[in-house]
Design an enzyme around this catalytic site. Structure first.
Site, PDB file in Angstrom:
ATOM      1  N   ILE A  30       0.827  -1.216   0.000  1.00  0.00           N
ATOM      2  CA  ILE A  30       0.000   0.000   0.000  1.00  0.00           C
ATOM      3  C   ILE A  30       0.861   1.265   0.000  1.00  0.00           C
ATOM      4  O   ILE A  30       0.402   2.317  -0.449  1.00  0.00           O
ATOM      5  CB  ILE A  30      -0.960  -0.027   1.215  1.00  0.00           C
ATOM      6  N   GLN A  91       9.189  -4.741  11.542  1.00  0.00           N
ATOM      7  CA  GLN A  91       7.941  -5.443  11.237  1.00  0.00           C
ATOM      8  C   GLN A  91       6.771  -4.698  11.874  1.00  0.00           C
ATOM      9  O   GLN A  91       6.800  -4.376  13.076  1.00  0.00           O
ATOM     10  CB  GLN A  91       7.984  -6.888  11.760  1.00  0.00           C
ATOM     11  N   HIS A  97       5.141 -12.079   5.975  1.00  0.00           N
ATOM     12  CA  HIS A  97       5.078 -11.648   4.570  1.00  0.00           C
ATOM     13  C   HIS A  97       6.493 -11.388   4.094  1.00  0.00           C
ATOM     14  O   HIS A  97       7.339 -10.894   4.835  1.00  0.00           O
ATOM     15  CB  HIS A  97       4.216 -10.387   4.423  1.00  0.00           C
ATOM     16  N   HIS A  99       8.699  -9.176   1.465  1.00  0.00           N
ATOM     17  CA  HIS A  99       8.720  -8.025   0.567  1.00  0.00           C
ATOM     18  C   HIS A  99       9.572  -8.396  -0.649  1.00  0.00           C
ATOM     19  O   HIS A  99      10.709  -8.864  -0.494  1.00  0.00           O
ATOM     20  CB  HIS A  99       9.394  -6.821   1.226  1.00  0.00           C
TER      21      HIS A  99
END
Ligand code: DGP
Length: 107
Positions: A30, A91, A97, A99
């Site tokens: 985002i 984090q 996740h 990147h």
């Protein structure tokens, strides 16, 4: 379900996935910090890559393979693969996740 990435991976928050495998998805960050900035996220909740590695090696491998795929599809071949692990390492979302970041998109 308080986890934002559980909501994204399950479809509660509609999100355009750039790629999906059986147990993981990839979507655009985002707030991208590079011209290419994708996140690769397993559908099952683990808090970080240490917990994922300790509990589900097959899922870790699937995440890495999907990261490799989206890097091939979206970058010029040079990319970084990063798992921030722990608050002091940066984090902010505690659903593991990867990147995938790159300075150059695939031509
Ligand atoms: P980290 O700081 O390593 O936990 O990375 C979390 C990343 O997740 C951060 O770069 C911003 C991104 N992010 C947070 N919330 C959302 C969201 O709702 N949608 C998307 N696409 N990305 C998000």
């Amino acid at each position: 379900m308080d986890c934002i990435f559980c909501k994204i991976t399950s479809g509660v928050i509609p999100t355009n996935f750039v790629a999906e495998s059986e147990h993981a998805v990839a979507f655009r960050d985002i707030s991208p910090r590079q011209p290419v900035h994708l996140l690769v996220v397993p559908k099952k909740h683990y808090s970080d890559v240490a917990e994922l590695t300790d509990n589900d090696e097959n899922l870790l491998l699937e995440v890495l393979k999907l990261a490799r795929q989206v890097a091939a599809e979206n970058t010029d071949g040079s990319f970084r693969l990063t798992f921030n692990t722990g608050a002091s390492a940066g984090q902010t979302v505690f659903h593991v996740h990867a990147h995938v970041t790159a300075k150059a998109a695939r031509a």
